[in-house]
Design a protein around this motif. Structure first.
Motif, mmCIF file in Angstrom:
data_model
loop_
_atom_site.group_PDB
_atom_site.id
_atom_site.type_symbol
_atom_site.label_atom_id
_atom_site.label_comp_id
_atom_site.label_asym_id
_atom_site.label_seq_id
_atom_site.Cartn_x
_atom_site.Cartn_y
_atom_site.Cartn_z
ATOM 1 N N PHE A 94 57.454 -21.026 -41.818
ATOM 2 C CA PHE A 94 56.600 -19.832 -41.778
ATOM 3 C C PHE A 94 56.296 -19.371 -43.213
ATOM 4 C CE2 PHE A 94 58.179 -19.538 -37.406
ATOM 5 C CZ PHE A 94 57.123 -18.973 -36.711
ATOM 6 N N ILE A 95 57.337 -19.362 -44.057
ATOM 7 C CA ILE A 95 57.150 -18.917 -45.449
ATOM 8 C C ILE A 95 56.122 -19.818 -46.140
ATOM 9 C CG2 ILE A 95 58.307 -18.793 -47.714
ATOM 10 C CD1 ILE A 95 60.867 -17.950 -46.153
ATOM 11 N N ALA A 96 56.293 -21.139 -45.952
ATOM 12 C CA ALA A 96 55.377 -22.083 -46.606
ATOM 13 C C ALA A 96 53.946 -21.880 -46.111
ATOM 14 C CB ALA A 96 55.834 -23.512 -46.345
ATOM 15 N N LEU A 97 53.766 -21.572 -44.817
ATOM 16 C CA LEU A 97 52.404 -21.379 -44.303
ATOM 17 C C LEU A 97 51.754 -20.147 -44.938
ATOM 18 C CD1 LEU A 97 50.056 -22.251 -42.523
ATOM 19 C CD2 LEU A 97 51.061 -20.984 -40.628
ATOM 20 N N TYR A 98 52.533 -19.072 -45.090
ATOM 21 C CA TYR A 98 51.965 -17.895 -45.772
ATOM 22 C C TYR A 98 51.500 -18.265 -47.180
ATOM 23 C CZ TYR A 98 52.959 -14.326 -42.270
ATOM 24 O OH TYR A 98 52.932 -13.562 -41.136
ATOM 25 N N LEU A 99 52.352 -18.977 -47.913
ATOM 26 C CA LEU A 99 52.009 -19.314 -49.297
ATOM 27 C C LEU A 99 50.761 -20.201 -49.342
ATOM 28 C CD1 LEU A 99 55.611 -19.986 -50.671
ATOM 29 C CD2 LEU A 99 54.158 -18.012 -51.142
ATOM 30 N N LEU A 100 50.695 -21.171 -48.435
ATOM 31 C CA LEU A 100 49.552 -22.097 -48.433
ATOM 32 C C LEU A 100 48.274 -21.431 -47.923
ATOM 33 C CD1 LEU A 100 51.538 -25.155 -47.049
ATOM 34 C CD2 LEU A 100 50.467 -25.058 -49.300
ATOM 35 N N SER B 217 43.657 -7.107 -39.136
ATOM 36 C CA SER B 217 44.294 -6.570 -37.926
ATOM 37 C C SER B 217 44.838 -7.640 -36.985
ATOM 38 C CB SER B 217 43.295 -5.677 -37.188
ATOM 39 O OG SER B 217 42.212 -6.457 -36.742
ATOM 40 N N GLY B 218 45.313 -8.754 -37.548
ATOM 41 C CA GLY B 218 46.023 -9.708 -36.688
ATOM 42 C C GLY B 218 45.589 -11.140 -36.874
ATOM 43 N N ASP B 219 46.526 -12.035 -36.564
ATOM 44 C CA ASP B 219 46.315 -13.480 -36.731
ATOM 45 C C ASP B 219 45.983 -13.802 -38.188
ATOM 46 O OD1 ASP B 219 46.715 -13.323 -34.034
ATOM 47 O OD2 ASP B 219 44.717 -13.968 -33.445
ATOM 48 N N GLN B 220 46.790 -13.218 -39.076
ATOM 49 C CA GLN B 220 46.643 -13.578 -40.492
ATOM 50 C C GLN B 220 47.084 -15.025 -40.695
ATOM 51 O OE1 GLN B 220 45.429 -10.330 -40.044
ATOM 52 N NE2 GLN B 220 47.574 -9.742 -40.056
ATOM 53 N N ILE B 221 48.030 -15.467 -39.888
ATOM 54 C CA ILE B 221 48.341 -16.897 -39.818
ATOM 55 C C ILE B 221 48.318 -17.290 -38.343
ATOM 56 C CG2 ILE B 221 49.763 -16.997 -41.924
ATOM 57 C CD1 ILE B 221 52.226 -17.173 -39.913
ATOM 58 N N TYR B 222 48.202 -18.587 -38.091
ATOM 59 C CA TYR B 222 48.324 -19.104 -36.718
ATOM 60 C C TYR B 222 49.549 -20.012 -36.674
ATOM 61 C CZ TYR B 222 43.827 -17.341 -35.113
ATOM 62 O OH TYR B 222 42.794 -16.514 -34.724
ATOM 63 N N ALA B 223 50.701 -19.402 -36.347
ATOM 64 C CA ALA B 223 51.952 -20.163 -36.341
ATOM 65 C C ALA B 223 51.990 -21.170 -35.207
ATOM 66 C CB ALA B 223 53.131 -19.196 -36.209
#
Ligand SMILES: [Fe+2]
Length: 605
Positions: free
Chosen positions: A231-237, A141-147
């Protein structure tokens, strides 16, 4: 990136995966007839995001039981043993009658606590080995990543990955960043847009201190993500151990001269290495359980849409707007499309594809569609019904004072919520921020807000806006809303269990506020103990202070852990929660910690 099971319903199951080339993708379910429809989005020269919708062709897929699946790539069986709990094939469950659910929020890769998704994987493994179904769905429910809070070594890994996959550039990247990435580390905030102090309101302290106002207000914005490819790279990593094979970890070093940054970098690297080691279990978890998500601010940036003034300032500045839209675009790609199985979110695919010209993103025609997209929220027709709220993009602005926090949802969205709740006996409601939070903490936030500094303490609670709070509480007090509503929230970096009843109502509606935060994040432990005690002292049931809270017509009971000696209600220890229900009613609420320990709340009144 290995297949992730996303929205799963009896007529259709949606998978998402990332491959380095274009190919034919087909999923097969054991003993079920199906056909696979595929949508591919190219994100780089060697990066293709696939959505495979597996449709039932004969009879609906079975629900609430395990279904093994296999994957064919270009007609050849893919090796899915690393996804499987039985050394053969992974399996998924299509949820219908919910008996057990995983829920969590806030996963910061370089936080020092262990990743609770890894504990969730071990839990499912043990369930499946014992022949149990276990949790049917994973809700984040949120902060799946911390951009806005990226570790130094992670930013270097992001740069390596974007290079390796040939992730496409934005055409409009005009920030004057130093060419050398080492010179950007922990210093990006200096180059992000700001409002000069002369243009700030004379009512702000910053005007008199001659301080420029940064648009990106995170205290940790030194490595803030900027381009879509980052952003894309952070999701993948964050989700795939496989992409880390492409990273030369010997090159994750800090070569600058700032000693503080050097020591910070090494500290982050130590915790990041543990995170990478744990990622194979995250991958297996995602391959075996339907995962649905909702954004909170850090998926895009800290304080996203917190006040009307924030919106006015940030959206007027093209570079700031671009960064926000990059965060939203990445959210749509990696979280949003799978949440609704491309139902509403599909409308963005064509304008997104059109934005790519000669391997560069030209955002002019995509900016409006992504910014105005109206259907981030969603429901799932399970029992109890699952209702997931978007509390970030349809806020109730305070028209009288733009510096006041906006309500988390506007009037129209609250009416929509009302109609979603009416005539259901039981509802599972995901609200990224708790509806019934900790009064003492909200009172402290209110003090900062009164001093004109809502951004300093993230005044992100439902009760901070008079209109939204009143309407929401009125909805819950209606006689025809569910007899039991289980609210799942995160955001705050501590976990708690409150039960709520209307004080003067004739009906017996009960609300459970179950807050689980964070999956890999924690609130300072000593401070949370202090706030916990303060809340108990100041807001005991007979305290007159209760009359000054907006929810004084509701009686809130706090529940402690069953083994708690100290009567502590707020638990700051990274965890994912396990919600067990019987006939739609809460039966058990447990926390599975990153350490592997399990604790349980005492649900008795
Ligand atoms: Fe968080």
């Amino acid at each position: 990136m290995a297949p992730m099971v996303r929205r799963a319903e009896a007529h259709c199951v949606c998978f998402q995966l990332v491959l380095s080339r274009l190919c034919e993708v087909e999923f097969h379910f054991e003993q079920c007839l199906s056909e696979t429809q595929v949508e591919v989005l190219q994100l780089g020269s060697h990066c293709f995001l696939y959505f495979a919708k597996v449709n039932a062709t004969d009879v609906p897929f079975p629900t609430d039981q395990l279904i093994q699946y296999s994957l064919l790539i270009d007609g050849v069986s893919a090796d899915l043993t690393s996804l499987s709990y039985n050394q053969i094939l992974p399996s998924l469950c299509i949820p219908l009658k919910l008996t057990q659910v995983f829920h969590g929020s806030c996963r910061n890769p370089h936080h020092e606590s262990r990743d609770s998704l890894s504990s969730a994987d071990s839990f499912i493994k043990s369930c499946r080995e014992h022949g149990d179904l276990g949790p049917q769905i994973l809700l984040m429910s949120g902060d799946q990543i911390y951009a806005d809070d990226v570790a130094g070594p992670m930013l270097l890994a992001i740069a390596q990955l974007t290079e390796c996959l040939g992730l496409f550039d934005d055409a409009e990247a005009n920030l004057a960043l130093p060419m050398d990435l080492q010179e950007q580390l922990y210093r990006r905030h200096l180059f992000l847009p700001k409002t000069p102090w002369q243009s700030r309101s004379k009512l702000a302290i910053g005007y008199w201190l001659k301080k420029d106002q940064p648009h990106f207000t995170s205290m940790k914005a030194g490595n803030h993500l900027i381009a879509l490819k980052e952003f894309i790279a952070l999701y993948l990593l964050s989700w795939s151990p496989d992409v880390w094979q492409l990273i030369d970890q010997t090159k994750l070093t800090y070569s600058g001269s700032n000693l503080k940054h050097a020591s910070h970098f090494n500290h982050e690297l130590t915790h990041l290495k543990q995170f990478i080691d744990d990622l194979s279990s995250t991958k297996r978890l995602f391959g075996n359980i339907s995962t649905l998500m909702m954004f909170d601010d850090h998926d895009v940036t800290d304080d996203w849409n917190l006040t009307a003034n924030w919106e006015e300032t940030v959206y007027k500045e093209p570079q700031s707007l671009r960064i926000i839209l990059n965060g939203m675009t990445a959210y749509w790609l990696f979280q949003g499309l799978g949440n609704d199985g491309l139902a509403e979110s599909r409308e963005l695919i064509q304008p997104f594809k059109k934005a790519l010209k000669e391997k560069v993103w030209h955002w002019k025609t995509f900016a409006k569609p992504i910014h105005r997209f109206n259907s981030w929220h969603y429901c799932l027709a399970t029992e109890p019904k699952l209702v997931v709220l978007d509390t970030r993009t349809h806020r109730w602005r305070n028209d009288e004072d733009f510096n006041e926090p906006s309500g988390l949802m506007d009037w129209d969205r609250l009416l929509e919520l009302e109609s979603n709740l009416i005539s259901h006996e039981h509802v599972l409601l995901v609200s990224p921020a708790p509806v019934f939070g900790v009064k003492a903490i909200e009172a402290i936030q209110a003090v900062f807000n009164a001093c004109g500094e809502p951004l300093l303490v993230d005044v992100e609670n439902w009760m901070a806006h008079e209109g939204a709070a009143k309407k929401l509480l009125d909805i819950f007090r209606r006689a025809d809303t569910p007899s039991e509503t289980i609210i799942l929230s995160g955001d705050v970096h501590y976990s708690f269990c409150f039960s709520v009843k209307a004080r003067f109502g004739k009906h017996d509606n009960r609300i459970w506020q179950l807050t689980a935060s964070g999956i890999k994040n924690e609130f300072p432990k000593k401070l949370i103990k202090l706030l916990d005690k303060l809340d108990t002292w100041l807001y005991s049931p007979l305290s007159p202070l209760n009359l000054f809270t907006k929810r004084w017509k509701m009686s809130v009971d706090k529940h402690s852990l069953t083994d708690s000696q100290s009567n502590q209600f707020l638990i700051s220890s990274s965890s994912i929660s396990l919600v067990t229900m019987r006939e739609g009613r809460l039966e058990k609420y447990e926390l599975i910690h990153g350490s592997g320990q399990i604790s349980r709340f005492d649900l008795d009144d």
